[in-house]
Write a protein that holds these residues in place. Structure first.
Motif: not given
Length: 290
Positions: A11, A23, A26, A51, A54, A58
């Motif tokens: 990321l 976020k 991402y 993904n 994340y 997250s």
């Protein structure tokens, strides 16, 4: 266990990055490598990798586990009770739960528009051609709309032509890169331009303000430019260069609440490149006193 890149590296954030920074990173990468927008070789694998990273970073608990044990904590073959990773148990494992993903959305009754922020499941459904609930659906048309920085801050209404029809697109105040406006038959993603003075991070705004050496040393008052106009700011005596001052509520309006972000002013002491003889004499006297 197959070798995987560090999720923070995937990321492009540091291990101390905030949830908002994770976020934001991402969203930008997901839009960049989404299969509907990026047809280059390897983009598909990159999109899946983003993904996967994340989903772990997250989620506060998964992130803590990953920070302690790394990829092994989510690998079934590691003997650490894995299978909790983003793809544990296959894609069907997502079911109807969020599986660690977090996203925010904004709905507007005007014009039947629905605005969301890169819902990961929406992205996955577009990518794999079907929903996780088992049913497939027709791929939605997707368009992009460019707006400038202040239009995103204040909100704007644009009239565009889509599929031969003129459409009014209302962009709410506080929209950011990746904000998606959903119509009945298509989606519109918002791309926000940069600003030469204001720098945005989520709902917070950062500016650099140069001040003179004498003002930094003696203190005083200056006027700064905010999103809504000029504002007087007190500078205390002895302020070092690159000091950061926080002005609460002077940032960007939140999409889903009445609150606003903050404005951060970084005071940079400007050192003059050329001095008059008198200025040099005075500085030399000051140096002697020190």
């Amino acid at each position: 266990m197959s070798a995987k890149r560090d999720y923070y590296e995937v990321l492009g954030v540091s291990k101390t990055a905030s949830a908002a920074e994770i976020k934001s990173a991402y969203r930008k990468l997901a839009l960049k490598f989404h299969p509907d927008r990026n047809k280059e070789a390897g983009a598909e694998d990159k999109f899946k990798e983003i993904n996967e990273a994340y989903q772990i970073l997250s989620d506060a608990k998964k992130k803590q586990t990953y920070d302690q044990f790394g990829h092994a904590a989510f690998d079934p073959s590691s003997g650490m009770g894995g299978g909790q990773g983003p793809f544990g148990g296959g894609f069907g494992g997502f079911g109807g739960q969020a599986g660690g993903f977090n996203w925010s959305s904004y709905s507007s009754s005007a014009g039947g528009q629905n605005i969301d922020f890169g819902d990961p499941f929406e992205i996955f459904e577009q990518f794999f051609g079907g929903g996780f609930g088992g049913g497939s659906r027709k791929r939605r048309a997707h368009y992009s709309l460019e707006i400038d920085f202040m239009e995103a801050v204040e909100g704007v209404e644009k009239t565009v032509e889509i599929e031969g029809k003129r459409q009014k697109i209302k962009v709410p105040a506080g929209a950011n890169d990746g904000t998606r406006i959903r119509f009945e038959d298509f989606d519109v993603s918002i791309n926000v331009g940069t600003h030469p003075f204001f720098k945005r991070d989520g709902y917070d705004v950062f500016i650099d303000q140069k001040i003179s050496f004498t003002l930094a040393a003696l203190g005083g008052q200056i006027e700064i430019q905010t999103l809504t106009g000029q504002l007087k700011l007190k500078v205390r005596a002895g302020t070092p260069s690159h000091s950061l001052i926080r002005l609460r509520g002077e940032g960007i309006k939140h999409l889903q609440s009445r609150g606003k972000g903050d404005l951060y002013v970084r005071l940079i002491v400007a050192v003059p490149e050329k001095l008059s003889r008198e200025q040099k004499r005075l500085l030399e006297e000051l140096s002697d006193l020190e």
